[in-house]
Design a protein around this motif. Structure first.
Motif, PDB file in Angstrom:
ATOM      1  N   ARG A   1      45.528  31.405  31.207  1.00 25.62           N
ATOM      2  CA  ARG A   1      44.179  31.840  30.850  1.00 25.62           C
ATOM      3  C   ARG A   1      44.242  33.171  30.106  1.00 25.62           C
ATOM      4  O   ARG A   1      45.161  33.964  30.296  1.00 25.62           O
TER       5      ARG A   1
ATOM      6  N   VAL B   1      48.649  31.041  35.385  1.00 20.83           N
ATOM      7  CA  VAL B   1      47.941  31.059  36.660  1.00 20.83           C
ATOM      8  C   VAL B   1      48.382  29.978  37.621  1.00 20.83           C
ATOM      9  O   VAL B   1      48.299  30.149  38.833  1.00 20.83           O
TER      10      VAL B   1
ATOM     11  N   TYR C   1      51.456  29.163  42.144  1.00 20.68           N
ATOM     12  CA  TYR C   1      50.275  29.868  41.683  1.00 20.68           C
ATOM     13  C   TYR C   1      50.533  31.353  41.546  1.00 20.68           C
ATOM     14  O   TYR C   1      51.329  31.934  42.283  1.00 20.68           O
TER      15      TYR C   1
ATOM     16  N   SER D   1      46.893  36.073  42.180  1.00 23.16           N
ATOM     17  CA  SER D   1      45.470  36.352  41.967  1.00 23.16           C
ATOM     18  C   SER D   1      44.579  35.131  42.127  1.00 23.16           C
ATOM     19  O   SER D   1      43.367  35.271  42.284  1.00 23.16           O
ATOM     20  N   VAL D   2      45.153  33.924  42.113  1.00 29.21           N
ATOM     21  CA  VAL D   2      44.325  32.719  42.172  1.00 29.21           C
ATOM     22  C   VAL D   2      44.677  31.803  43.331  1.00 29.21           C
ATOM     23  O   VAL D   2      44.067  30.749  43.490  1.00 29.21           O
ATOM     24  N   LYS D   3      45.622  32.180  44.166  1.00 26.37           N
ATOM     25  CA  LYS D   3      46.034  31.306  45.271  1.00 26.37           C
ATOM     26  C   LYS D   3      44.853  30.944  46.145  1.00 26.37           C
ATOM     27  O   LYS D   3      44.070  31.806  46.546  1.00 26.37           O
TER      28      LYS D   3
ATOM     29  N   ARG E   1      42.285  29.226  45.319  1.00 21.57           N
ATOM     30  CA  ARG E   1      41.019  29.067  44.616  1.00 21.57           C
ATOM     31  C   ARG E   1      41.099  28.080  43.452  1.00 21.57           C
ATOM     32  O   ARG E   1      40.092  27.497  43.059  1.00 21.57           O
ATOM     33  N   LEU E   2      42.265  27.871  42.881  1.00 21.04           N
ATOM     34  CA  LEU E   2      42.423  27.026  41.692  1.00 21.04           C
ATOM     35  C   LEU E   2      43.519  25.986  41.906  1.00 21.04           C
ATOM     36  O   LEU E   2      44.562  26.040  41.269  1.00 21.04           O
TER      37      LEU E   2
ATOM     38  N   MET F   1      38.529  24.344  39.951  1.00 19.48           N
ATOM     39  CA  MET F   1      38.133  25.740  40.067  1.00 19.48           C
ATOM     40  C   MET F   1      37.076  25.839  41.163  1.00 19.48           C
ATOM     41  O   MET F   1      35.970  25.351  41.010  1.00 19.48           O
TER      42      MET F   1
ATOM     43  N   LEU G   1      33.888  29.947  42.082  1.00 21.17           N
ATOM     44  CA  LEU G   1      34.238  30.873  41.015  1.00 21.17           C
ATOM     45  C   LEU G   1      33.499  32.201  41.105  1.00 21.17           C
ATOM     46  O   LEU G   1      32.355  32.270  41.577  1.00 21.17           O
TER      47      LEU G   1
ATOM     48  N   TYR H   1      36.688  35.298  36.711  1.00 27.23           N
ATOM     49  CA  TYR H   1      37.449  34.129  36.273  1.00 27.23           C
ATOM     50  C   TYR H   1      37.025  33.665  34.877  1.00 27.23           C
ATOM     51  O   TYR H   1      37.553  32.683  34.375  1.00 27.23           O
TER      52      TYR H   1
ATOM     53  N   TYR I   1      40.869  28.883  29.109  1.00 30.49           N
ATOM     54  CA  TYR I   1      41.950  28.277  29.869  1.00 30.49           C
ATOM     55  C   TYR I   1      42.704  27.277  28.985  1.00 30.49           C
ATOM     56  O   TYR I   1      42.096  26.439  28.319  1.00 30.49           O
TER      57      TYR I   1
END
Length: 120
Positions: free
Chosen positions: A38, A48, A59, A62-64, A66-67, A82, A85, A89, A93
């Motif tokens: 991203r 990401v 992952y 910062s995104v573990k 959540r995505l 996602m 959010l 974010y 992407y």
């Protein structure tokens, strides 16, 4: 020629849960770990999430959680779900190859990406 076609982005309210899709040409998909990158406004592109051909996922911290990333090998498609959010974010992407050890290892090709804008 390699093709990468991302979709699923758009304007999303905070807390929304869109799913991004990336259809790729089979030549790069079947043998490679694929992932999502991203680029937020004013920032460099960052890796990401990545998923191997066997389904093992990694992952960025910062995104573990959540995505979650997934793939459908029969459809040459990789997905990014996602969840819940937040405005931070907001980014374009892209999907591309990921190297061993969850490293940036992109091909020479990029799709147009899909813009996700999260409103508060």
């Amino acid at each position: 020629q390699v093709q990468l076609v991302e979709s699923g982005g758009g304007l999303v309210q905070a807390g929304g849960s869109p799913r991004l899709s990336c259809v790729t040409s089979g030549r790069i998909f079947s043998i490679n770990t694929m992932g999502w990158y991203r680029q937020a406004p004013g920032n460099q592109r960052e890796l990401v999430a990545g998923i191997s051909s066997g389904g093992s996922a990694n992952y960025a911290d910062s995104v573990k959680g959540r995505l979650p990333i997934s793939r459908d090998n029969a459809k040459n498609t990789v997905y990014l779900q996602m969840n819940n959010l937040k405005p931070e974010y907001t980014a374009v992407y892209y999907c591309n190859r990921v190297g061993p050890g969850f490293r940036v290892f992109v091909t020479d090709y990029w799709g147009k990406g899909t813009l996700v804008t999260v409103s508060s």
